[in-house]
Design an enzyme around this catalytic site. Structure first.
Site, PDB file in Angstrom:
ATOM      1  N   ASP A   1      -4.573  -4.711   6.037  1.00  0.00           N
ATOM      2  CA  ASP A   1      -4.878  -5.575   4.903  1.00  0.00           C
ATOM      3  C   ASP A   1      -3.735  -6.558   4.662  1.00  0.00           C
ATOM      4  O   ASP A   1      -2.568  -6.181   4.649  1.00  0.00           O
ATOM      5  CB  ASP A   1      -5.103  -4.723   3.654  1.00  0.00           C
TER       6      ASP A   1
ATOM      7  N   MET B   1      -0.287   1.115   4.967  1.00  0.00           N
ATOM      8  CA  MET B   1      -1.107   1.553   6.087  1.00  0.00           C
ATOM      9  C   MET B   1      -2.226   0.547   6.355  1.00  0.00           C
ATOM     10  O   MET B   1      -2.789  -0.023   5.429  1.00  0.00           O
ATOM     11  CB  MET B   1      -1.702   2.917   5.732  1.00  0.00           C
TER      12      MET B   1
ATOM     13  N   HIS C   1      -2.464  -1.126  -3.457  1.00  0.00           N
ATOM     14  CA  HIS C   1      -3.601  -0.222  -3.282  1.00  0.00           C
ATOM     15  C   HIS C   1      -3.403   1.017  -4.154  1.00  0.00           C
ATOM     16  O   HIS C   1      -2.491   1.813  -3.931  1.00  0.00           O
ATOM     17  CB  HIS C   1      -3.736   0.206  -1.821  1.00  0.00           C
TER      18      HIS C   1
ATOM     19  N   SER D   1       0.859  -1.187   0.000  1.00  0.00           N
ATOM     20  CA  SER D   1       0.000   0.000   0.000  1.00  0.00           C
ATOM     21  C   SER D   1       0.894   1.235   0.000  1.00  0.00           C
ATOM     22  O   SER D   1       1.711   1.394  -0.900  1.00  0.00           O
ATOM     23  CB  SER D   1      -0.948  -0.019   1.207  1.00  0.00           C
ATOM     24  N   THR D   2       0.789   2.091   1.002  1.00  0.00           N
ATOM     25  CA  THR D   2       1.559   3.332   1.030  1.00  0.00           C
ATOM     26  C   THR D   2       3.059   3.048   0.961  1.00  0.00           C
ATOM     27  O   THR D   2       3.587   2.281   1.750  1.00  0.00           O
ATOM     28  CB  THR D   2       1.254   4.113   2.318  1.00  0.00           C
TER      29      THR D   2
END
Length: 334
Positions: free
Chosen positions: A278, A275, A187, A160-161
């Site tokens: 998940d 973040m 993401h 993600s991030t």
């Protein structure tokens, strides 16, 4: 958090500032109208976060980011238009922490956009990884494994991030084409994953493609398209727009769970910077079937949320630095 807002539109600066100032413990310390002014302010002041437009006169956000990254690791969230998605991918590769797609209607902001924006801004606070030598890494594991990677039939990766730059490094580090399929959930909103897959493909010795519904799974690297969950079904990729999981679509858990059910102990799962939580449930499913699980460590993560969650749940076999993840993946596909 003291925040610098950078945008050539005075109205956009006001919109962003109004949202930020309504949040507890967030404050717009300064504003800049172009990249040149932003670079000058960052050189003189300390900020906790920079919110920066990518398309500006005098100096673009991408040009400014390249200069900033030479001497400063302040987190930068890019404000991007879908029409400039290639520039956004370049910014993420250069070292932008994350990006937010600009709202389509500034006069009538959607609550969902505001929530996503605030979540990303707040996620930076206290979660940004440090590369300093005195960083205390609370989660460590042995760097050697007895796992027989020759039995692997697939590898799944979730990020993600901070993931785009991390994935670019990992995929470009692989010295030869993969012998097994690698399926990735990053993401990212709809529209941006196409450009991201193309960028990865340029850097990879394996073919990297944005996944499409019904694709036969081969020894390639597949990127889940934005706004679609990606799962494995009957030897093919299946896409759906089911409810968001962990607030996102695509979700790492959906891919990991479906892959574990298919490949069982012949699957490896890797959870990278990001973040939230998940991927933890999916990593647990992989472990339950005797598959192999790897997490990026705290020191090399931009955001340690997703790796931390999986580690604390006890579903990770190895915790590795980014460089070590590259080496381990090379072993897996060799």
């Amino acid at each position: 958090m003291n925040i610098l807002v950078v945008d050539d539109s005075a109205f956009m600066r006001k919109v962003i500032t109004d949202i930020v100032e309504r949040q507890a413990n967030l404050h717009v310390a300064d504003m800049a109208r172009d990249g040149k002014q932003a670079v000058e302010l960052i050189d003189k002041n300390n900020y906790d976060l920079v919110l920066m437009d990518i398309e500006m006169p005098v100096m673009s956000g991408l040009e400014a980011l390249k200069i900033i990254r030479r001497t400063n690791d302040v987190p930068v969230i890019i404000l991007s238009a879908l029409s400039r998605k290639e520039n956004t991918i370049d910014a993420l590769a250069t070292g932008a922490t994350d990006f937010v797609e600009k709202p389509k209607n500034l006069m009538n902001l959607e609550n969902e956009w505001i929530e996503e924006f605030v979540t990303k801004v707040r996620g930076i606070d206290g979660e940004v990884g440090s590369n300093s030598d005195n960083k205390v890494n609370l989660f460590v594991s042995p760097k050697k494994t007895e796992k027989d990677f020759s039995i692997l039939k697939a590898i799944v990766i979730g990020a993600s991030t901070g993931g785009p730059k991390t994935l670019l490094k990992i995929i470009s580090s692989l010295k030869k084409p993969t012998r097994v399929p690698i399926l990735i959930v990053q993401h990212m909103p709809k529209g941006f994953t196409t450009s991201f897959a193309e960028r990865l493909n340029q850097e990879s010795k394996s073919e990297v493609i944005e996944a499409k519904d019904g694709m036969k799974i081969e020894s390639k690297i597949y990127i889940a398209p934005g706004d679609f969950h990606m799962i494995i079904k009957n030897g093919k990729i299946s896409l759906n727009q089911g409810p968001k999981q962990n607030g996102t679509r695509p979700a790492v858990d959906n891919l990991f769970i479906s892959a574990a059910d298919v490949y069982r102990n012949r699957l490896a799962g890797i959870i990278l910077t990001g973040m939230g939580k998940d991927g933890t449930i999916g990593m647990s499913r992989i472990k339950d079937f005797g598959g192999y699980t790897v997490s990026q460590d705290e020191k090399s993560s931009v955001i340690f949320g997703m790796p931390r969650s999986a580690i604390e749940a006890g579903v990770v076999d190895e915790v590795l630095s980014l460089d070590e993840v590259c080496q381990r993946l090379q072993q897996m596909i060799g």
